[in-house]
Scaffold this motif. Structure first.
Motif, PDB file in Angstrom:
ATOM      1  N   THR A 381      46.759  40.962  31.918  1.00 56.27           N
ATOM      2  CA  THR A 381      46.516  39.522  32.018  1.00 56.27           C
ATOM      3  C   THR A 381      45.184  39.245  32.704  1.00 56.27           C
ATOM      4  OG1 THR A 381      48.888  39.036  32.088  1.00 56.27           O
ATOM      5  CG2 THR A 381      47.401  37.348  32.959  1.00 56.27           C
ATOM      6  N   VAL A 382      44.878  40.001  33.742  1.00 52.18           N
ATOM      7  CA  VAL A 382      43.589  39.849  34.423  1.00 52.18           C
ATOM      8  C   VAL A 382      42.443  40.201  33.475  1.00 52.18           C
ATOM      9  CG1 VAL A 382      42.152  40.755  36.282  1.00 52.18           C
ATOM     10  CG2 VAL A 382      44.544  40.196  36.724  1.00 52.18           C
ATOM     11  N   LEU A 383      42.602  41.225  32.647  1.00 48.35           N
ATOM     12  CA  LEU A 383      41.567  41.557  31.654  1.00 48.35           C
ATOM     13  C   LEU A 383      41.309  40.370  30.736  1.00 48.35           C
ATOM     14  CD1 LEU A 383      42.437  45.207  30.498  1.00 48.35           C
ATOM     15  CD2 LEU A 383      40.654  44.489  32.081  1.00 48.35           C
ATOM     16  N   ASP A 384      42.380  39.716  30.293  1.00 49.39           N
ATOM     17  CA  ASP A 384      42.214  38.549  29.424  1.00 49.39           C
ATOM     18  C   ASP A 384      41.447  37.436  30.133  1.00 49.39           C
ATOM     19  OD1 ASP A 384      43.586  39.799  27.372  1.00 49.39           O
ATOM     20  OD2 ASP A 384      45.527  38.887  27.891  1.00 49.39           O
ATOM     21  N   ARG A 385      41.754  37.216  31.405  1.00 49.38           N
ATOM     22  CA  ARG A 385      41.046  36.176  32.154  1.00 49.38           C
ATOM     23  C   ARG A 385      39.567  36.507  32.299  1.00 49.38           C
ATOM     24  NH1 ARG A 385      43.994  35.240  37.699  1.00 49.38           N
ATOM     25  NH2 ARG A 385      42.187  33.839  37.889  1.00 49.38           N
ATOM     26  N   ASN A 387      37.780  38.393  30.275  1.00 48.98           N
ATOM     27  CA  ASN A 387      37.158  38.240  28.959  1.00 48.98           C
ATOM     28  C   ASN A 387      36.916  36.778  28.610  1.00 48.98           C
ATOM     29  OD1 ASN A 387      36.659  40.852  27.975  1.00 48.98           O
ATOM     30  ND2 ASN A 387      38.803  41.139  27.398  1.00 48.98           N
ATOM     31  N   ALA A 388      37.747  35.888  29.171  1.00 50.58           N
ATOM     32  CA  ALA A 388      37.589  34.455  28.916  1.00 50.58           C
ATOM     33  C   ALA A 388      36.524  33.823  29.805  1.00 50.58           C
ATOM     34  CB  ALA A 388      38.927  33.743  29.120  1.00 50.58           C
ATOM     35  N   GLY A 389      35.905  34.623  30.691  1.00 54.38           N
ATOM     36  CA  GLY A 389      34.845  34.103  31.553  1.00 54.38           C
ATOM     37  C   GLY A 389      35.315  33.577  32.896  1.00 54.38           C
ATOM     38  N   GLU A 390      36.584  33.760  33.217  1.00 52.96           N
ATOM     39  CA  GLU A 390      37.097  33.272  34.500  1.00 52.96           C
ATOM     40  C   GLU A 390      36.685  34.191  35.649  1.00 52.96           C
ATOM     41  OE1 GLU A 390      41.240  32.317  34.751  1.00 52.96           O
ATOM     42  OE2 GLU A 390      41.371  31.926  32.587  1.00 52.96           O
ATOM     43  N   ALA A 391      36.586  33.605  36.819  1.00 53.26           N
ATOM     44  CA  ALA A 391      36.422  34.393  38.037  1.00 53.26           C
ATOM     45  C   ALA A 391      37.800  34.760  38.573  1.00 53.26           C
ATOM     46  CB  ALA A 391      35.641  33.614  39.084  1.00 53.26           C
TER      47      ALA A 391
END
Length: 424
Positions: A381-385, A387-391
Motif C-alpha cells: 500500500t505504501v508503494l502505491d502511495r 507511485n501516486a506522488g504522495e509523501a
C-alpha cells in the motif's frame, strides 16, 4: 507497360536500393517516430547536433575513472581493455584515467607523455553501471524507443571508447547489437560494409585495406549521434592523430539471446569451492572413475538447488523485476548503505516502484535493484502511495506497521528510488 520498360524500372530501383545501402543518411533533427519508421533495423543514419543526448563530457570522464579502477595493482578489470598500439595490456600500471587528471584534457596529456605519443585505446564495457546519474539519463532517453519497439528482455549494453587508436581493437566485425554511437569528444570515423567483405572462415579481420573500396564511411563530431543496424560489418577509425571519445549503446537484435538470458539468470551463483578442479588419472584399465570430480559435482549440486521450484521462481522473478525497473540498462549501480530514518521525515518517490505479481507478501524493485525480502499488504500500500506522488511519514502509520515500512523506505532510499522531503 512493355517488358523492357518494366525491366529498366526494376533495375533502377535495385540500383537505388544498393546506393542507399552504401551510404549513411544525414539528419539535422531527431525524433523517435521518424527514426523507427525510416531507419530502425534498416540502414545507418547520422544525426547532427542532438541536443538532448544523455552523455556529457565531464560526467563521461568521471564515469570512465570509476569504471576502469583496477581491483588491485596487477589486474585489469574484467570490463576494461587497454591497448598500446595493437598490444593488449595485461596490467593496469598507470594507464586508466584518474580523478587527478581532472578531465580528458589532463588524461590525454598524461598519456601522451607516458606513452611517448604512441596510439592507445581505452575500452570500458557496462559503462552505464558506474554512474547513477548517467544511467538515469540514458534510461530517460531510450524510454522513447522502448515505447515504440519494446524494451529489451536481456539488456542494452554501453561501452566507452577513448583514445587515438588506429582502428577498433577487434578490427572489422559484425555485432549482435544495433548500435547508437554518441560522439563526446574529438572526431570519430566509422567504416561500414553492407555485407561481409571477405570470404575466409573468420569472424573479424584487423588488416582490411584490400576491402576499402566496398566500404562507406561516416565522420562523427561532438554532439552527433550515429546509428547502424546489427547486420552491418563495421570498424571504428581515428580521423586524425588526436584522441577521441564516444559512448556506444548496443540494443540486442540477433543471435545468442537464450545464452545471455540464462547467464543473467544465474549471475552471482558461486558453488562452494571444496576441491580443486581436476580429473583423476585413469585406472589400471584406462577407465576413468564413474563419479564427477568433486568441484564439478559441487557445481551440479548448486545449480540443481537453484532449479528447485521455489528458488527458481524467486530468482526468475527477481531478474524480471531488475530488468524491468532498470529501463533497459542492467545491471545498475549497487545500493548504497541504509541510513537511519525517523518517524517525522517525509519521503517521496523519485523513480517508478514495482512489486512482483501475485497475492500475499512479494518482492519489490526500483532502479534495477530488488528488495532483500518480501513486503506484506501494508508495505505494498505504501508503494502505491509513493507511485501516486504522495509523501509518506513513518510516524503517520499505525505502530504495528512502522518497523516494516521504515525498512522499506530505507531500502528504497538505498536504491536511489525515494528522496527525503525537507519541510522547512
Amino acid at each position: 507497360m512493355s517488358e523492357l520498360t518494366e525491366l529498366t524500372e526494376l533495375t533502377e530501383l535495385a540500383d537505388t536500393a544498393e546506393t542507399v545501402a552504401l551510404t549513411v543518411a544525414t539528419e539535422t533533427s531527431f525524433d523517435w517516430d521518424t527514426f523507427v519508421d525510416r531507419f530502425w533495423d534498416r540502414r545507418p543514419v547520422l544525426y547532427r547536433g542532438v541536443g538532448d543526448a544523455p552523455f556529457a563530457e565531464a560526467e563521461v570522464f568521471e564515469t570512465a575513472v570509476l569504471g576502469s579502477r583496477p581491483p588491485h595493482p596487477l589486474a585489469v578489470p574484467g570490463n576494461v581493455q587497454f591497448l598500446v598500439e595493437r598490444r593488449q595490456q595485461t596490467q593496469p600500471r598507470d594507464y586508466p584515467p584518474e580523478l587527478s587528471d581532472r578531465s580528458f584534457d589532463g588524461y590525454e596529456r598524461r598519456m601522451a607523455d607516458r606513452l611517448d605519443r604512441q596510439r592507445y585505446a581505452l575500452v570500458v564495457h557496462r559503462f552505464h553501471a558506474f554512474s547513477h546519474p548517467l544511467w538515469a539519463r540514458a534510461q530517460r532517453f531510450y524510454a522513447g524507443l522502448w515505447e515504440r519497439v519494446g524494451q529489451p528482455t536481456h539488456t542494452a549494453g554501453s561501452t566507452l571508447f577513448h583514445g587515438s587508436y588506429e582502428h577498433s581493437p577487434v578490427g572489422v566485425h559484425q555485432d549482435r547489437f544495433a548500435t547508437f554511437m554518441f560522439c563526446v569528444r574529438g572526431t570519430k570515423r566509422m567504416r561500414f560494409w553492407a555485407e561481409r567483405p571477405w570470404s575466409d572462415p573468420v569472424h573479424t579481420i584487423l588488416d582490411y585495406q584490400p576491402y576499402l573500396a566496398s566500404s562507406f564511411v561516416a565522420e562523427v563530431e561532438p554532439g552527433d549521434l550515429l546509428y547502424w543496424p546489427a547486420r552491418y560489418y563495421h570498424v571504428g577509425e581515428s580521423a586524425g592523430s588526436a584522441p577521441a571519445t564516444s559512448v556506444n549503446v548496443g540494443i540486442p537484435r540477433r543471435e545468442h539471446r537464450p545464452y545471455y538470458e540464462i547467464k543473467d539468470l544465474f549471475r552471482g551463483t558461486e558453488p562452494v569451492a571444496s576441491a580443486p578442479l581436476f580429473t583423476p588419472d585413469a585406472g589400471p584399465e584406462g577407465q576413468l572413475a564413474g563419479a564427477l570430480p568433486t568441484a564439478l559435482a559441487d557445481a551440479v549440486d548448486a545449480f540443481a538447488e537453484c532449479l528447485s521450484e521455489d528458488r527458481f521462481a524467486d530468482r526468475a522473478t527477481s531478474l524480471a523485476l531488475r530488468v524491468r525497473t532498470a529501463g533497459g540498462f542492467w545491471p545498475t549501480r549497487p545500493p548504497v548503505g541504509l541510513r537511519p530514518l525517523d518517524d517525522d521525515t517525509p519521503v517521496r518517490g523519485c523513480a517508478p516502484l514495482l512489486a512482483a505479481p501475485g497475492d500475499g507478501a512479494r518482492r519489490f524493485a526500483a532502479n534495477g535493484n530488488v528488495s532483500s525480502g518480501t513486503g506484506g499488504p501494508e508495505t505494498l500500500t505504501v508503494l502505491d502511495r509513493l507511485n501516486a506522488g504522495e509523501a509518506v511519514r513513518v510516524g503517520d502509520l499505525p505502530v504495528s506497521q512502522r518497523a516494516e515500512v521504515r525498512r522499506l523506505l530505507q531500502e528504497l532510499e538505498s536504491f536511489r528510488a525515494v528522496t527525503r522531503t525537507h519541510t522547512d
